[in-house]
Design a protein around this motif. Structure first.
Motif, short mmCIF file in Angstrom:
data_model
loop_
_atom_site.label_atom_id
_atom_site.label_comp_id
_atom_site.label_asym_id
_atom_site.label_seq_id
_atom_site.Cartn_x
_atom_site.Cartn_y
_atom_site.Cartn_z
N ASP A 190 -59.72 -23.88 11.17
CA ASP A 190 -60.13 -22.51 11.47
C ASP A 190 -61.30 -22.48 12.45
OD1 ASP A 190 -61.85 -23.62 9.61
OD2 ASP A 190 -62.09 -21.80 8.43
N GLU A 191 -62.21 -23.45 12.34
CA GLU A 191 -63.32 -23.52 13.28
C GLU A 191 -62.85 -23.98 14.66
OE1 GLU A 191 -66.55 -22.63 12.98
OE2 GLU A 191 -65.86 -21.73 11.09
N LEU A 192 -61.83 -24.83 14.66
CA LEU A 192 -61.28 -25.29 15.93
C LEU A 192 -60.64 -24.12 16.68
CD1 LEU A 192 -60.58 -27.57 17.86
CD2 LEU A 192 -58.52 -27.99 16.50
N LEU A 193 -59.91 -23.27 15.97
CA LEU A 193 -59.29 -22.11 16.61
C LEU A 193 -60.35 -21.17 17.18
CD1 LEU A 193 -56.35 -21.25 14.18
CD2 LEU A 193 -56.29 -22.58 16.29
N LYS A 194 -61.44 -21.04 16.49
CA LYS A 194 -62.55 -20.22 17.00
C LYS A 194 -63.10 -20.82 18.29
CE LYS A 194 -67.07 -18.33 15.67
NZ LYS A 194 -68.09 -18.26 14.59
N SER A 195 -63.23 -22.14 18.33
CA SER A 195 -63.71 -22.81 19.52
C SER A 195 -62.73 -22.63 20.68
CB SER A 195 -63.93 -24.29 19.24
OG SER A 195 -64.53 -24.95 20.33
N PHE A 196 -61.44 -22.74 20.40
CA PHE A 196 -60.42 -22.49 21.41
C PHE A 196 -60.57 -21.09 21.99
CE2 PHE A 196 -57.26 -25.91 20.09
CZ PHE A 196 -57.22 -26.49 21.34
N SER A 197 -60.76 -20.11 21.11
CA SER A 197 -60.80 -18.71 21.53
C SER A 197 -61.99 -18.41 22.44
CB SER A 197 -60.82 -17.79 20.31
OG SER A 197 -62.08 -17.81 19.67
N GLN A 198 -63.02 -19.24 22.35
CA GLN A 198 -64.22 -19.03 23.16
C GLN A 198 -64.20 -19.87 24.44
OE1 GLN A 198 -67.10 -20.18 20.21
NE2 GLN A 198 -67.30 -18.12 19.37
N SER A 199 -63.18 -20.71 24.60
CA SER A 199 -63.12 -21.63 25.73
C SER A 199 -62.24 -21.08 26.85
CB SER A 199 -62.60 -22.99 25.27
OG SER A 199 -63.45 -23.55 24.29
N HIS A 200 -62.39 -21.67 28.03
CA HIS A 200 -61.65 -21.22 29.21
C HIS A 200 -60.57 -22.20 29.66
CE1 HIS A 200 -65.66 -19.32 29.35
NE2 HIS A 200 -65.07 -18.32 29.97
N ILE A 201 -60.88 -23.50 29.58
CA ILE A 201 -59.96 -24.51 30.11
C ILE A 201 -59.73 -25.60 29.07
CG2 ILE A 201 -59.63 -26.30 31.86
CD1 ILE A 201 -61.28 -24.56 33.78
N PHE A 202 -58.47 -25.85 28.76
CA PHE A 202 -58.08 -26.95 27.88
C PHE A 202 -57.83 -28.16 28.77
CE2 PHE A 202 -54.43 -29.05 25.49
CZ PHE A 202 -55.24 -29.65 24.55
N ALA A 203 -58.76 -29.10 28.76
CA ALA A 203 -58.70 -30.27 29.63
C ALA A 203 -58.12 -31.45 28.86
CB ALA A 203 -60.10 -30.61 30.16
N TYR A 204 -56.88 -31.79 29.17
CA TYR A 204 -56.19 -32.81 28.37
C TYR A 204 -55.46 -33.81 29.28
CZ TYR A 204 -53.54 -34.77 24.43
OH TYR A 204 -53.00 -35.60 23.48
N PRO A 205 -56.16 -34.81 29.80
CA PRO A 205 -55.53 -35.85 30.62
C PRO A 205 -54.80 -36.86 29.73
CG PRO A 205 -57.86 -36.32 30.39
CD PRO A 205 -57.63 -35.00 29.70
N CYS A 206 -53.76 -36.41 29.13
CA CYS A 206 -53.09 -37.15 28.05
C CYS A 206 -52.48 -38.47 28.53
CB CYS A 206 -52.01 -36.27 27.44
SG CYS A 206 -51.13 -37.02 26.07
N VAL A 207 -52.72 -39.54 27.79
CA VAL A 207 -52.13 -40.85 28.08
C VAL A 207 -51.29 -41.33 26.90
CG1 VAL A 207 -53.97 -41.50 29.68
CG2 VAL A 207 -54.20 -42.05 27.24
N TYR A 208 -50.97 -40.42 26.00
CA TYR A 208 -50.27 -40.75 24.75
C TYR A 208 -48.93 -40.03 24.73
CZ TYR A 208 -49.50 -40.99 19.65
OH TYR A 208 -48.99 -41.21 18.40
N LYS A 209 -47.90 -40.69 24.21
CA LYS A 209 -46.58 -40.07 24.12
C LYS A 209 -46.54 -39.04 22.99
CE LYS A 209 -43.46 -43.60 26.02
NZ LYS A 209 -42.31 -44.48 25.69
N GLU A 210 -46.82 -37.81 23.33
CA GLU A 210 -46.75 -36.74 22.35
C GLU A 210 -45.29 -36.37 22.11
OE1 GLU A 210 -49.29 -35.48 20.78
OE2 GLU A 210 -51.03 -35.25 22.08
N THR A 211 -44.94 -36.08 20.86
CA THR A 211 -43.60 -35.57 20.56
C THR A 211 -43.61 -34.06 20.42
OG1 THR A 211 -44.03 -36.03 18.22
CG2 THR A 211 -42.81 -37.69 19.46
#
Length: 315
Positions: A190-211
């Motif tokens: 729930d705190e993470l969602l609050k942090s997301f809502s206050q942020s502008h850019i999701f910076a994710y230089p992903c190097v992992y095979k997400e499913t």
């Protein structure tokens, strides 16, 4: 019933959140007809319709029991993305008729008023691209009015020894020493969602095979402009709503293209207002739990009269 293996019980990552959410939302009378096994097999119930609900990649050790037609132990295999399904079909020869894809659901994020200074956010375990992000952030931080929130910890999966090693690393020290980086570690959902809502850019230089990528969906629902590579399931999850760049297996080259794309996101963020509103509408319309749960119910009802197969011995 949905079975939770011993490895996932101490964890509270995106996969575990989804498992518990589904367990609570499905009609229990309907659910009682099935044995839904998540990722790791313990025992198989010959009196139930057996479903294998897989979240891992096809090359992980705990899925190799599907080889040599081992997938026939189950009436159906449930995948969380088409990318993942195709990966398993290539690896284990599972026929399309034995597969179904049901994506994860989210709770649409209530977006809060965002500050004028751009807030970047990273939300994943450290080994999925954090070091690359910190390198780039250190290089550009003095050129822009930006800050970075890092919600990253191995303890989310109960990997305490690995977390202790991470906290002794130079990467961890660099985050703590940088005046514009908040090293927030493990954060409740729930705190993470609050942090997301206050942020502008999701910076994710992903190097992992997400499913699948729950954090990417939640970022899009939060009206964050997402910056990530075209790697694994990320293009499917983002559905063309993100600033996506070509993945490069060489870390140095990856960092260059990520840096250029992130700078473009920072410099042009104000022009994306209409885009961000539309992306939220899209994600909330297609991935709201109120949309995903009927898909599960419809699928389970369509096979609830299937005759259980004889007992298979697990090996």
């Amino acid at each position: 019933m949905i079975e939770f293996d011993e490895f996932s019980k101490p964890a509270m990552g995106g996969t575990e959140i989804i498992k518990y959410e589904l367990q609570e939302r499905l009609p229990q009378e309907l659910l009682s007809k099935f044995q839904i096994i998540c990722d790791r097999i313990t025992t198989l119930d010959s009196s139930k319709i057996r479903l294998f609900w897989v979240h891992n990649t096809a090359d992980q050790v705990d899925t190799r029991h599907l080889a040599n037609r081992g997938w026939e132990k189950f009436h159906k295999i449930i995948f969380i993305s088409h990318y993942q399904k195709e990966d398993y079909q290539r690896t284990y020869g599972i026929p399309p008729s034995h597969c179904v894809v049901i994506p994860h659901g989210i709770h649409p994020v209530q977006v809060q008023e965002k500050s004028k200074d751009l807030q970047l956010i990273y939300c994943s375990t450290p080994h999925r691209g954090l070091s690359l992000l910190i390198d780039v952030f250190e290089e550009i931080a003095d050129d822009y009015e930006i800050s970075l929130r890092v919600h990253s910890s191995y303890s989310i999966y109960g990997w305490n020894e690995k977390q202790q090693e991470f906290e002794k690393s130079s990467l961890y020290a660099r985050m703590n020493q940088h005046p514009r980086i908040q090293n927030l570690g493990f954060t409740k959902h729930d705190e993470l969602l609050k942090s997301f809502s206050q942020s502008h850019i999701f910076a994710y230089p992903c190097v992992y095979k997400e499913t699948f990528c729950l954090s990417l969906l939640e970022a899009l629902s939060s009206k964050c402009l997402a910056v990530h590579p075209d790697y694994s399931c990320l293009p499917e999850t983002a559905s063309n709503w993100s600033l996506m760049y070509s993945y490069h297996e060489n870390p140095i080259e990856h960092k260059k293209v990520f840096k250029n794309t992130l700078i473009r996101a920072i410099e042009n963020y104000s022009s994306y207002e209409t885009h961000l509103n539309k992306q939220k509408d899209y994600v909330d319309s297609f991935y709201d739990w109120n949309v995903i749960i009927p898909k599960w119910i419809s699928f389970l009802e369509s096979i609830q009269d299937t005759k259980p197969k004889p007992r298979f011995q697990y090996y």
